[in-house]
Write an enzyme that holds these catalytic residues in place. Structure first.
Site, short mmCIF file in Angstrom:
data_model
loop_
_atom_site.label_atom_id
_atom_site.label_comp_id
_atom_site.label_asym_id
_atom_site.label_seq_id
_atom_site.Cartn_x
_atom_site.Cartn_y
_atom_site.Cartn_z
N ALA A 195 12.39 67.81 82.77
CA ALA A 195 13.45 67.02 83.40
C ALA A 195 12.81 65.82 84.09
O ALA A 195 11.63 65.84 84.44
CB ALA A 195 14.20 67.87 84.40
N GLY A 205 11.70 71.48 81.62
CA GLY A 205 12.85 71.33 80.71
C GLY A 205 12.44 71.07 79.27
O GLY A 205 13.17 71.41 78.33
N GLU A 227 11.90 74.36 77.98
CA GLU A 227 13.21 75.03 77.90
C GLU A 227 13.98 74.57 76.66
O GLU A 227 14.64 75.36 75.98
CB GLU A 227 14.00 74.78 79.19
CG GLU A 227 13.37 75.52 80.38
CD GLU A 227 14.03 75.20 81.70
OE1 GLU A 227 14.05 74.00 82.08
OE2 GLU A 227 14.53 76.11 82.37
N GLU A 273 7.81 74.30 87.44
CA GLU A 273 8.78 73.90 88.47
C GLU A 273 8.39 74.35 89.88
O GLU A 273 8.69 73.67 90.86
CB GLU A 273 10.18 74.42 88.14
CG GLU A 273 10.88 73.65 87.03
CD GLU A 273 10.54 74.13 85.63
OE1 GLU A 273 9.58 74.92 85.48
OE2 GLU A 273 11.24 73.73 84.69
C1 LIG Z 1 15.62 72.07 85.03
C2 LIG Z 1 14.35 71.47 84.65
C3 LIG Z 1 13.44 71.14 85.64
C4 LIG Z 1 12.19 70.46 85.24
O1 LIG Z 1 11.90 70.28 84.07
S1 LIG Z 1 11.21 69.90 86.49
C5 LIG Z 1 9.91 69.02 85.67
C6 LIG Z 1 8.87 69.95 85.15
N1 LIG Z 1 7.78 69.18 84.57
C7 LIG Z 1 6.67 68.88 85.25
O2 LIG Z 1 6.52 69.23 86.41
C8 LIG Z 1 5.64 68.08 84.50
C9 LIG Z 1 5.20 66.93 85.33
N2 LIG Z 1 4.22 66.10 84.65
C10 LIG Z 1 2.92 66.44 84.55
O3 LIG Z 1 2.48 67.49 84.96
C11 LIG Z 1 2.00 65.42 83.95
O4 LIG Z 1 2.61 64.18 84.05
C12 LIG Z 1 1.64 65.68 82.46
C13 LIG Z 1 0.82 66.98 82.36
C14 LIG Z 1 2.89 65.76 81.58
C15 LIG Z 1 0.78 64.50 81.96
O5 LIG Z 1 -0.30 64.29 82.82
P1 LIG Z 1 -1.18 62.97 82.62
O6 LIG Z 1 -1.70 62.91 81.25
O7 LIG Z 1 -2.20 62.98 83.76
O8 LIG Z 1 -0.19 61.74 82.80
P2 LIG Z 1 0.61 61.28 84.10
O9 LIG Z 1 0.00 60.04 84.63
O10 LIG Z 1 0.81 62.40 85.07
O11 LIG Z 1 2.07 60.98 83.46
C16 LIG Z 1 2.32 59.81 82.70
C17 LIG Z 1 3.57 59.14 83.24
O12 LIG Z 1 4.68 60.01 82.95
C18 LIG Z 1 5.39 60.26 84.15
N3 LIG Z 1 5.96 61.60 84.09
C19 LIG Z 1 5.34 62.73 83.65
N4 LIG Z 1 6.16 63.77 83.72
C20 LIG Z 1 7.33 63.30 84.22
C21 LIG Z 1 8.58 63.91 84.51
N5 LIG Z 1 8.81 65.21 84.27
N6 LIG Z 1 9.56 63.14 85.02
C22 LIG Z 1 9.37 61.83 85.25
N7 LIG Z 1 8.19 61.20 84.98
C23 LIG Z 1 7.20 61.93 84.46
C24 LIG Z 1 4.34 60.14 85.26
O13 LIG Z 1 4.97 59.91 86.51
C25 LIG Z 1 3.55 58.97 84.77
O14 LIG Z 1 4.28 57.80 85.05
P3 LIG Z 1 3.53 56.52 85.70
O15 LIG Z 1 2.55 56.09 84.65
O16 LIG Z 1 4.66 55.54 85.92
O17 LIG Z 1 2.88 56.97 86.95
#
Ligand SMILES: C/C=C/C(=O)SCCNC(=O)CCNC(=O)[C@H](O)C(C)(C)COP(=O)(O)OP(=O)(O)OC[C@H]1O[C@@H](n2cnc3c(N)ncnc32)[C@H](O)[C@@H]1OP(=O)(O)O
Length: 257
Positions: free
Chosen positions: A62, A108, A111, A131
């Site tokens: 998400a 998500g 999911e 999460e």
């Molecule tokens: C009901 C459902 C609830 C949910 O789904 S809650 C969300 C659950 N997901 C997460 O918590 C994943 C969060 N993201 C991460 O852990 C990491 O990211 C990754 C492992 C996917 C990738 O890591 P890396 O390779 O170091 O890249 P990076 O610089 O962290 O991410 C690249 C850009 O992508 C954006 N991004 C990543 N995941 C999300 C997300 N879930 N929502 C919004 N933005 C996201 C970051 O912020 C950043 O952006 P910028 O370059 O502008 O800083």
């Protein structure tokens, strides 16, 4: 469509999530998944749907940045319920939906992938429900689907630690059907989709319908409870801290409030 593109070849609709940088599932993306299903459901030329992500990941879940625009627990519960409904439609869709996962399928994103009928993964992909790291819980039926694939103990470990598992381990635990070196993934996924597309659509539809009977009433009660809990947890101070910490690229400090 803004975030999904698709093309049909040999009765296989290849659908690509395209929302850089992480294919985060903003509300609009999930609604487009639903619209896509509307388009292909009665198209006789489409027999199999193959879902993949553009760029570095399948989907990082998400859209955490979008979360800051939602305020009430009720609104979060509704967000969870509507996502659950669309993912349920994927799982009960009368045509096979295959997810080809490279990079990461988190939150998500996993999911969505778990609502698909078959998952093929890159060996080095990361699959997880992180999460709790954000002070949240999954809201798109992840708490109910994950244990069905990996068993209670592994699901508990994945949820409570927030740590993803590799594609290779996902195949070993039953979360994915097969794991391949990343460079082979999409070719293998195409082969599988083509193989299934040669089967009778009538028989395929019936087989998919029969598979749904493995769901129990406690599954349906569980997803309802998950959507309610998602709303309650979301308005906690810890959730605000978890989301801010992600955006500010630091570790969260949770206080239990
Ligand atoms: C009901 C459902 C609830 C949910 O789904 S809650 C969300 C659950 N997901 C997460 O918590 C994943 C969060 N993201 C991460 O852990 C990491 O990211 C990754 C492992 C996917 C990738 O890591 P890396 O390779 O170091 O890249 P990076 O610089 O962290 O991410 C690249 C850009 O992508 C954006 N991004 C990543 N995941 C999300 C997300 N879930 N929502 C919004 N933005 C996201 C970051 O912020 C950043 O952006 P910028 O370059 O502008 O800083």
């Amino acid at each position: 469509m803004e975030f999904l593109s698709w093309n049909v070849e040999n009765h296989v609709a290849t659908v690509t999530l395209n929302r850089p940088p992480a294919n985060a599932l903003a509300r609009g993306v999930i609604l487009e998944v639903n619209s896509l299903l509307d388009e292909v459901e009665h198209d006789e030329n489409v027999r199999v749907i193959l879902l993949k992500g553009e760029g570095r990941f399948f989907s990082a879940g998400a859209d955490i940045k979008e979360f800051t625009t939602v305020t009430s627990g009720e609104e979060f519960s509704k967000l969870a319920s509507s996502g659950q409904t669309i993912f349920e439609r994927v799982e009960t869709f009368p045509k096979p939906v295959i997810a080809a996962i490279h990079g990461a399928a988190l939150g998500g994103g996993l999911e969505l992938a778990m609502s698909c009928h078959i998952r093929l993964v890159a060996e080095n992909a990361k699959l997880g429900l992180p999460e709790l790291q954000l002070g949240l819980i999954p809201g798109f039926a992840g708490t109910q689907r994950l244990p069905r694939y990996v068993g209670f103990a592994k699901a508990a470990e994945m949820l409570l630690t927030s740590e993803p598992i590799s594609g290779k381990d996902a195949a070993a635990f039953g979360l994915a059907n097969h794991a391949y070196p990343e460079e082979e993934l999409f070719e293998k996924a195409g082969e599988l989709a083509n193989k299934i597309a040669t089967k009778s659509p009538v028989a395929v539809k019936a087989a998919l319908e029969m598979l749904q009977f493995v769901k129990t009433s406690s599954y349906h009660e569980g997803v309802k409870a998950e959507a309610n809990a998602f709303g309650t947890v979301f308005v906690s101070e810890d959730a605000k801290e978890g989301i801010s910490a992600f955006i500010e690229k630091r570790q969260p400090v949770f206080k239990g409030k």
